[in-house]
Design a protein around this motif. Sequence first.
Motif, PDB file in Angstrom:
ATOM      1  N   TYR A 197      14.316 -16.565   2.955  1.00  0.00           N
ATOM      2  CA  TYR A 197      15.003 -17.828   2.665  1.00  0.00           C
ATOM      3  C   TYR A 197      13.957 -18.927   2.639  1.00  0.00           C
ATOM      4  O   TYR A 197      13.092 -18.997   3.522  1.00  0.00           O
ATOM      5  CB  TYR A 197      16.051 -18.118   3.748  1.00  0.00           C
ATOM      6  CG  TYR A 197      16.642 -19.509   3.670  1.00  0.00           C
ATOM      7  CD1 TYR A 197      17.767 -19.758   2.889  1.00  0.00           C
ATOM      8  CD2 TYR A 197      16.069 -20.578   4.360  1.00  0.00           C
ATOM      9  CE1 TYR A 197      18.308 -21.035   2.807  1.00  0.00           C
ATOM     10  CE2 TYR A 197      16.591 -21.856   4.273  1.00  0.00           C
ATOM     11  CZ  TYR A 197      17.719 -22.078   3.500  1.00  0.00           C
ATOM     12  OH  TYR A 197      18.246 -23.335   3.407  1.00  0.00           O
ATOM     13  N   LYS A 199      13.413 -23.301   1.694  1.00  0.00           N
ATOM     14  CA  LYS A 199      13.890 -24.613   1.284  1.00  0.00           C
ATOM     15  C   LYS A 199      12.656 -25.432   0.997  1.00  0.00           C
ATOM     16  O   LYS A 199      11.797 -25.592   1.871  1.00  0.00           O
ATOM     17  CB  LYS A 199      14.726 -25.249   2.394  1.00  0.00           C
ATOM     18  CG  LYS A 199      15.324 -26.599   2.033  1.00  0.00           C
ATOM     19  CD  LYS A 199      16.183 -27.125   3.178  1.00  0.00           C
ATOM     20  CE  LYS A 199      16.806 -28.467   2.823  1.00  0.00           C
ATOM     21  NZ  LYS A 199      17.640 -28.995   3.945  1.00  0.00           N
ATOM     22  N   THR A 206      15.654 -31.136  -3.702  1.00  0.00           N
ATOM     23  CA  THR A 206      15.321 -30.097  -2.739  1.00  0.00           C
ATOM     24  C   THR A 206      16.033 -28.828  -3.161  1.00  0.00           C
ATOM     25  O   THR A 206      17.233 -28.843  -3.470  1.00  0.00           O
ATOM     26  CB  THR A 206      15.757 -30.487  -1.318  1.00  0.00           C
ATOM     27  OG1 THR A 206      15.078 -31.691  -0.944  1.00  0.00           O
ATOM     28  CG2 THR A 206      15.432 -29.397  -0.327  1.00  0.00           C
ATOM     29  N   THR A 207      15.304 -27.717  -3.186  1.00  0.00           N
ATOM     30  CA  THR A 207      15.839 -26.451  -3.675  1.00  0.00           C
ATOM     31  C   THR A 207      15.808 -25.410  -2.565  1.00  0.00           C
ATOM     32  O   THR A 207      14.882 -25.376  -1.757  1.00  0.00           O
ATOM     33  CB  THR A 207      15.013 -25.949  -4.882  1.00  0.00           C
ATOM     34  OG1 THR A 207      15.097 -26.920  -5.924  1.00  0.00           O
ATOM     35  CG2 THR A 207      15.553 -24.612  -5.385  1.00  0.00           C
ATOM     36  N   THR A 208      16.834 -24.558  -2.557  1.00  0.00           N
ATOM     37  CA  THR A 208      16.850 -23.433  -1.622  1.00  0.00           C
ATOM     38  C   THR A 208      16.985 -22.128  -2.397  1.00  0.00           C
ATOM     39  O   THR A 208      17.598 -22.083  -3.455  1.00  0.00           O
ATOM     40  CB  THR A 208      18.020 -23.530  -0.619  1.00  0.00           C
ATOM     41  OG1 THR A 208      19.265 -23.498  -1.336  1.00  0.00           O
ATOM     42  CG2 THR A 208      17.931 -24.802   0.200  1.00  0.00           C
ATOM     43  N   GLU A 209      16.372 -21.105  -1.851  1.00  0.00           N
ATOM     44  CA  GLU A 209      16.512 -19.751  -2.387  1.00  0.00           C
ATOM     45  C   GLU A 209      16.783 -18.812  -1.215  1.00  0.00           C
ATOM     46  O   GLU A 209      16.023 -18.787  -0.251  1.00  0.00           O
ATOM     47  CB  GLU A 209      15.238 -19.301  -3.120  1.00  0.00           C
ATOM     48  CG  GLU A 209      14.914 -20.083  -4.381  1.00  0.00           C
ATOM     49  CD  GLU A 209      15.848 -19.764  -5.546  1.00  0.00           C
ATOM     50  OE1 GLU A 209      16.659 -18.814  -5.419  1.00  0.00           O
ATOM     51  OE2 GLU A 209      15.751 -20.456  -6.579  1.00  0.00           O
ATOM     52  N   SER A 210      17.880 -18.094  -1.299  1.00  0.00           N
ATOM     53  CA  SER A 210      18.248 -17.148  -0.241  1.00  0.00           C
ATOM     54  C   SER A 210      18.342 -15.761  -0.855  1.00  0.00           C
ATOM     55  O   SER A 210      19.127 -15.525  -1.781  1.00  0.00           O
ATOM     56  CB  SER A 210      19.586 -17.547   0.382  1.00  0.00           C
ATOM     57  OG  SER A 210      19.920 -16.691   1.445  1.00  0.00           O
ATOM     58  N   ASP A 234      10.125 -26.802   3.715  1.00  0.00           N
ATOM     59  CA  ASP A 234      10.986 -27.319   4.773  1.00  0.00           C
ATOM     60  C   ASP A 234      11.345 -26.190   5.725  1.00  0.00           C
ATOM     61  O   ASP A 234      10.517 -25.716   6.468  1.00  0.00           O
ATOM     62  CB  ASP A 234      12.231 -27.974   4.170  1.00  0.00           C
ATOM     63  CG  ASP A 234      11.920 -29.332   3.545  1.00  0.00           C
ATOM     64  OD1 ASP A 234      10.926 -29.947   3.958  1.00  0.00           O
ATOM     65  OD2 ASP A 234      12.666 -29.773   2.659  1.00  0.00           O
ATOM     66  N   LYS A 235      12.577 -25.720   5.694  1.00  0.00           N
ATOM     67  CA  LYS A 235      13.000 -24.631   6.569  1.00  0.00           C
ATOM     68  C   LYS A 235      12.896 -23.303   5.833  1.00  0.00           C
ATOM     69  O   LYS A 235      13.335 -23.181   4.700  1.00  0.00           O
ATOM     70  CB  LYS A 235      14.443 -24.861   7.036  1.00  0.00           C
ATOM     71  CG  LYS A 235      14.609 -26.116   7.870  1.00  0.00           C
ATOM     72  CD  LYS A 235      16.056 -26.302   8.321  1.00  0.00           C
ATOM     73  CE  LYS A 235      16.208 -27.552   9.170  1.00  0.00           C
ATOM     74  NZ  LYS A 235      17.607 -27.768   9.602  1.00  0.00           N
ATOM     75  N   ASN A 236      12.328 -22.311   6.506  1.00  0.00           N
ATOM     76  CA  ASN A 236      12.084 -21.029   5.865  1.00  0.00           C
ATOM     77  C   ASN A 236      12.316 -19.890   6.849  1.00  0.00           C
ATOM     78  O   ASN A 236      12.133 -20.049   8.054  1.00  0.00           O
ATOM     79  CB  ASN A 236      10.635 -20.936   5.373  1.00  0.00           C
ATOM     80  CG  ASN A 236      10.210 -22.172   4.604  1.00  0.00           C
ATOM     81  OD1 ASN A 236      10.357 -22.249   3.406  1.00  0.00           O
ATOM     82  ND2 ASN A 236       9.686 -23.161   5.315  1.00  0.00           N
ATOM     83  N   GLU A 254       9.644 -24.154  10.412  1.00  0.00           N
ATOM     84  CA  GLU A 254       9.619 -25.445   9.730  1.00  0.00           C
ATOM     85  C   GLU A 254       8.155 -25.876   9.703  1.00  0.00           C
ATOM     86  O   GLU A 254       7.671 -26.540  10.636  1.00  0.00           O
ATOM     87  CB  GLU A 254      10.483 -26.465  10.466  1.00  0.00           C
ATOM     88  CG  GLU A 254      11.948 -26.074  10.572  1.00  0.00           C
ATOM     89  CD  GLU A 254      12.746 -27.014  11.453  1.00  0.00           C
ATOM     90  OE1 GLU A 254      12.383 -28.217  11.524  1.00  0.00           O
ATOM     91  OE2 GLU A 254      13.714 -26.553  12.083  1.00  0.00           O
TER      92      GLU A 254
END
Length: 283
Positions: A197, A199, A206-210, A234-236, A254
């Motif tokens: 994951y 962010k 801001t993009t996220t990939e899960s 950011d958060k991963n 983070e």
Amino acid sequence: MNIERDVLSRLLKSYPVSSLRTYFDLTGLRQDDLVEDVLSSRTRGEILIFAFEQFGYLHQHIYIFDLNTTASSTFNLAGGIVVSDNAVDGKRILNLTFRTEFSYFNPSSLSEEELYFMTPVIVELNGLRAVIKINILERNVNNYFNHKVFPTGRNIEDSDIIGRIRTAMGGSMSFTPTDVTVGVKYLWENNFIDAAYVKFKKSRSTTTESMDEEHTLKDSMPDVYTQITSAPLDKNVFRVLEDVDEFINTFAIEPRNGKIAITRFPNMLNSADRLVQMIIDNN
């Protein structure tokens, strides 16, 4: 519920069964039996020695800070207990405990009550860097009752503990979170880790990939990975790809805040420390 034996029992139950069995040379299989054996045969001091010698097996939050000056010998801690303060391999290691109180409304007594936990914390000081490791306490107080109670809060969070540590070092000491983005990206580029994951920041969003199941981002979406190489993270959540048996299957981080979360029992006692050191060394 809050006599010393109860609090020590809750502390011991934070550790994996294998750690209890091996360290204390026990033969039981059930956690409750092992904990009872330890409480019946060991002193509080011996249990605290175990708690810090086996800290590496705990679920933990790890915070990495840059200091504005080297720490003095003074450490006047309020709201916590200094268990030990020693020099080890060129570092100053402080083992601390804090009492965390989980409050709840108990319908049986029609009153608000508290359940106490002992939170072990390790502070490592090395020049202008501090690493603070805090046992993660995510407790459901209902697990300790045969009837339903209603949680209402807790008295301290990680930020409170870090604030007390900073105050104990003196008013001129400042902690700045270490941005470890470079170290994380180095391990990612060299295929030691890959993301489950992410962010990350784009120019205007801001993009996220899960990722699904056991898939990882760089392996499955190399085009997206290429975009991320130049973007702030950011958060991963990362999976370790190499030497998994010696490290941790997954960890959250983070990078810009220098914060790592270990929410599964590490595979070896020094797994988390080795991971942190790899990130710092390559940052």
